[in-house]
Design a protein around this motif. Structure first.
Motif, PDB file in Angstrom:
ATOM      1  N   LYS A 139     -18.146   2.475  50.522  1.00 29.80           N
ATOM      2  CA  LYS A 139     -19.008   3.132  49.224  1.00 29.80           C
ATOM      3  C   LYS A 139     -18.654   4.523  48.911  1.00 29.80           C
ATOM      4  O   LYS A 139     -18.635   5.133  47.720  1.00 29.80           O
ATOM      5  N   TYR A 140     -18.436   5.405  50.167  1.00 29.26           N
ATOM      6  CA  TYR A 140     -18.449   6.893  49.966  1.00 29.26           C
ATOM      7  C   TYR A 140     -17.004   7.142  49.409  1.00 29.26           C
ATOM      8  O   TYR A 140     -16.454   8.065  48.698  1.00 29.26           O
ATOM      9  N   THR A 141     -15.934   6.338  50.011  1.00 29.62           N
ATOM     10  CA  THR A 141     -14.771   6.356  49.574  1.00 29.62           C
ATOM     11  C   THR A 141     -14.543   6.282  47.965  1.00 29.62           C
ATOM     12  O   THR A 141     -13.599   6.919  47.440  1.00 29.62           O
ATOM     13  N   LEU A 142     -15.278   4.990  47.422  1.00 37.32           N
ATOM     14  CA  LEU A 142     -14.939   4.775  45.995  1.00 37.32           C
ATOM     15  C   LEU A 142     -15.665   6.135  45.247  1.00 37.32           C
ATOM     16  O   LEU A 142     -14.970   6.467  44.418  1.00 37.32           O
ATOM     17  N   ASP A 143     -16.702   6.626  45.911  1.00 38.24           N
ATOM     18  CA  ASP A 143     -17.239   7.743  45.084  1.00 38.24           C
ATOM     19  C   ASP A 143     -16.597   8.959  45.240  1.00 38.24           C
ATOM     20  O   ASP A 143     -16.531   9.808  44.166  1.00 38.24           O
ATOM     21  N   ARG A 144     -15.659   9.094  46.200  1.00 41.02           N
ATOM     22  CA  ARG A 144     -14.948  10.499  46.340  1.00 41.02           C
ATOM     23  C   ARG A 144     -13.502  10.430  45.529  1.00 41.02           C
ATOM     24  O   ARG A 144     -13.298  11.331  44.859  1.00 41.02           O
ATOM     25  N   VAL A 145     -12.931   9.197  45.660  1.00 42.91           N
ATOM     26  CA  VAL A 145     -11.708   9.231  45.017  1.00 42.91           C
ATOM     27  C   VAL A 145     -11.770   8.667  43.572  1.00 42.91           C
ATOM     28  O   VAL A 145     -10.810   8.779  42.921  1.00 42.91           O
ATOM     29  N   GLY A 146     -12.731   8.101  43.267  1.00 39.40           N
ATOM     30  CA  GLY A 146     -13.079   7.352  41.858  1.00 39.40           C
ATOM     31  C   GLY A 146     -12.744   5.777  42.194  1.00 39.40           C
ATOM     32  O   GLY A 146     -11.766   5.646  42.570  1.00 39.40           O
ATOM     33  N   SER A 147     -13.504   5.046  41.508  1.00 36.50           N
ATOM     34  CA  SER A 147     -13.519   3.627  41.689  1.00 36.50           C
ATOM     35  C   SER A 147     -12.176   3.195  40.949  1.00 36.50           C
ATOM     36  O   SER A 147     -11.637   2.204  41.530  1.00 36.50           O
ATOM     37  N   ASP A 148     -12.122   3.556  39.848  1.00 38.74           N
ATOM     38  CA  ASP A 148     -10.591   3.271  39.015  1.00 38.74           C
ATOM     39  C   ASP A 148      -9.334   3.565  39.849  1.00 38.74           C
ATOM     40  O   ASP A 148      -8.512   2.773  39.987  1.00 38.74           O
ATOM     41  N   VAL A 149      -9.409   4.736  40.607  1.00 37.03           N
ATOM     42  CA  VAL A 149      -8.413   4.745  41.513  1.00 37.03           C
ATOM     43  C   VAL A 149      -8.137   3.864  42.861  1.00 37.03           C
ATOM     44  O   VAL A 149      -7.118   3.337  43.196  1.00 37.03           O
TER      45      VAL A 149
END
Length: 580
Positions: free
Chosen positions: A317-327
């Protein structure tokens, strides 16, 4: 209510890989020789009942946690004795399916080789033993292996036990969904022979052989990883508590593919606003034959991009919020060699388990038994453990452990219904007096065995529910219920962060109260009051129920009411809303 949710991507995406000094867990994994460490030597050490050094952590990769009886810890310290160390072992049981013959073995070894004699059904749709003393550890592993059960990858930085809807009335689709849950579980198992060498006395890998972990990597995942398969309209696995969920999409009664949900998770840390529970993003639809490719792409992206510097921010969940869900999504598509299609429509209309009898489309019957807190043990008024063993002696189908700590006697022919029901009633496994409120309440283990517990949960819940039943009756809504969950700490095992009322342990007999989850399990509750004692918890619930009954719209659920009435704000995007 469809669960198509996506966060806004950061205007400036964060780094794909977090730089800095790696957490000590990364060193531990790197130096472990593919999870062997010195566990075998440690087992021979008779000077302590616990595991030493890195092995304290390494045994988690093998499905075990070191614990001690915290009720007697201080007394033992006064006697200059070390804590009464024992191990908790959690089995790997994809989809929660277990045969009667396996159950009888599990029951036997709980009695013979654990301090407490109980079987604990978990929110990860499996069972765990508490109180295995050090001399018995290998015995239990070998015993489970003899009936086709292991505990590899049920803890630590692995893909945990894979959940699957236990839904009895869609048996054909359920069988397909279960097979995918099993395939996903097996696909992500660690390849190391360390488990077999240490616990099963398997022949050791020769020094000339180079071991590899092609999916998990030599240092495994940055943090624990949870996966689920769910069949709408029943969200009985709480999809938003998982890093990766596959929502079954059907056409004409056939499974055609899945919507893929990524980035759910419920754990947080008290006082650390960089941590928060988060619901998953719906990345889109994939055909069924692409399931493993996309699952592997999500896992390997998280493997490579997850935060290995700060474990508190290491989950997907933190990876998505850090790099961007679209990325993150684009990288998954690249690795899978295929793109997501638009999400297909689906709806979750309920959670929990349908306690009692249901008839499947296969013409057979399914009996869902409510097990409070998942604790199967013989007590003065209910001999649940004996009753389950008696059922296992006569049942010809299988058992399905649910993600809500209950168990289903599955595939009962009509001619056997009366016998199965008679046994269940005799031993207290069926009780028509059990309220809807009790059936919709859940707690983690907490004291006395969990080393992370800050407050009671399992031992607190039964009395709390009785008090809440009284409050509901006082306000003339005794037949209704509120999804109520209690966890002894903020790590999320009891899934309080998807409840209408979630109580999270803060200290001895002190809880933070969160409000505003919904019946479908698609909304995170928000902090309402902090550090409440047990009396204050009841007073707040009494006041809130009074408002709900007096001011709600027709049939409005409690969680929906507290948001509409402005008692708490809705959490739409966790990173932005949860702590504000």
């Amino acid at each position: 209510m469809s669960s198509n949710h996506s966060t806004d991507s950061a205007a400036q995406n964060g780094p794909l890989v977090v730089e800095g000094k790696l957490s000590d867990n990364e060193r531990l994994k790197q130096e472990s020789n593919f999870l062997r460490g010195t566990i075998a030597e440690d087992l021979e050490d008779k000077t302590t009942g616990g595991m030493t050094g890195d092995n304290f952590q390494l045994i988690r990769f093998h499905g075990m946690y070191q614990q001690d009886d915290r009720d007697i810890r201080n007394e033992r310290a006064k006697q200059k004795l070390e804590p009464l160390h024992s191990l908790m072992l959690r089995a790997r049981l994809p989809g929660g399916i277990i045969t009667p013959a396996q159950w009888l073995g599990v029951d036997k070894w709980a009695t013979e080789h654990t301090m407490y004699g109980s079987i604990r059904l978990t929110t990860r749709q499996t069972f765990q033993y508490h109180g295995i003393l050090k001399p018995n550890i290998k015995t239990v592993h070998k015993a489970l292996n003899s009936i086709g059960i292991d505990s590899i990858a049920t803890a630590a930085d692995m893909n945990r036990n894979v959940l699957c809807t236990s839904n009895p009335y869609q048996s054909e689709v359920h069988q397909e969904a279960y097979e995918w849950a099993k395939k996903i579980s097996e696909h992500f198992l660690p390849q190391t022979r360390g488990y077999a060498e240490v616990w099963l006395d398997a022949e050791k890998v020769e020094d000339t052989v180079t071991e590899e972990e092609p999916i998990l990597g030599s240092t495994y995942l940055p943090r624990k990883f949870k996966t689920a398969v769910v069949i709408p309209p029943l969200n009985d696995v709480d999809v938003h508590g998982n890093d990766l969920s596959f929502v079954a999409i059907q056409e004409h009664g056939k499974l055609i593919g899945f919507n893929v949900l990524v980035g759910g998770g419920l754990a947080m840390t008290h006082g650390d606003k960089s941590t928060y529970p988060r619901k998953a993003d719906d990345f889109g639809f994939i055909p069924v034959d692409k399931t493993l490719a996309f699952a592997e792409a999500v896992v390997t992206t998280q493997r490579d991009w997850g935060n290995r510097v700060n474990r508190k921010n290491a989950k997907t969940k933190y990876t998505l919020d850090r790099v961007g869900s679209d990325v993150f999504k684009a990288e998954v598509e690249k690795r899978a060699g295929s793109s997501f299609a638009a999400s297909r429509a689906y709806e979750f209309t309920e959670r929990g388990d349908r306690i009692g009898w249901s008839k499947g489309i296969d013409g057979k019957y399914y009996l869902a038994l409510f097990i409070e807190n998942g604790r199967i043990l013989d007590q003065a008024n209910k001999a649940l453990k004996t009753g389950m063993a008696e059922l296992a002696k006569v049942h010809q189908g299988d058992f399905r452990i649910t993600a809500n700590q209950n168990i289903i006697v599955a595939g009962v022919p009509e001619a056997e219904k009366a016998n199965i029901e008679a046994i269940a009633i005799k031993y207290g496994l069926m009780d028509e007096a059990t309220s809807a409120q009790r059936k919709n309440s859940m707690a983690c283990v907490a004291f006395p065995t969990c080393p992370l517990a800050m407050a009671e949960a399992e031992r607190y819940l039964p009395g709390l529910v009785t008090d809440v039943e009284g409050i509901l009756a006082k306000h003339n809504v005794a037949e209704e219920s509120i999804i109520l969950r209690v966890t002894g700490c903020p790590n999320g095992c009891g899934r309080a962060m998807l409840a209408e009322i979630g109580l999270v342990g803060k200290g001895p007999s002190k809880y933070n109260m969160h409000l505003g989850g919904n019946l479908a399990g698609t909304r995170i509750p928000k902090m309402y009051k902090e550090n409440l004692n047990e009396a204050a918890v009841l007073q707040e619930i009494d006041n809130l129920v009074a408002l709900w009954v007096a001011e709600r719209n027709d049939a409005e659920a409690f969680g929906d009411f507290v948001i509409r009435a402005g008692i708490v704000d809705e959490v739409k995007i966790s990173k932005r809303d949860f702590h504000d």
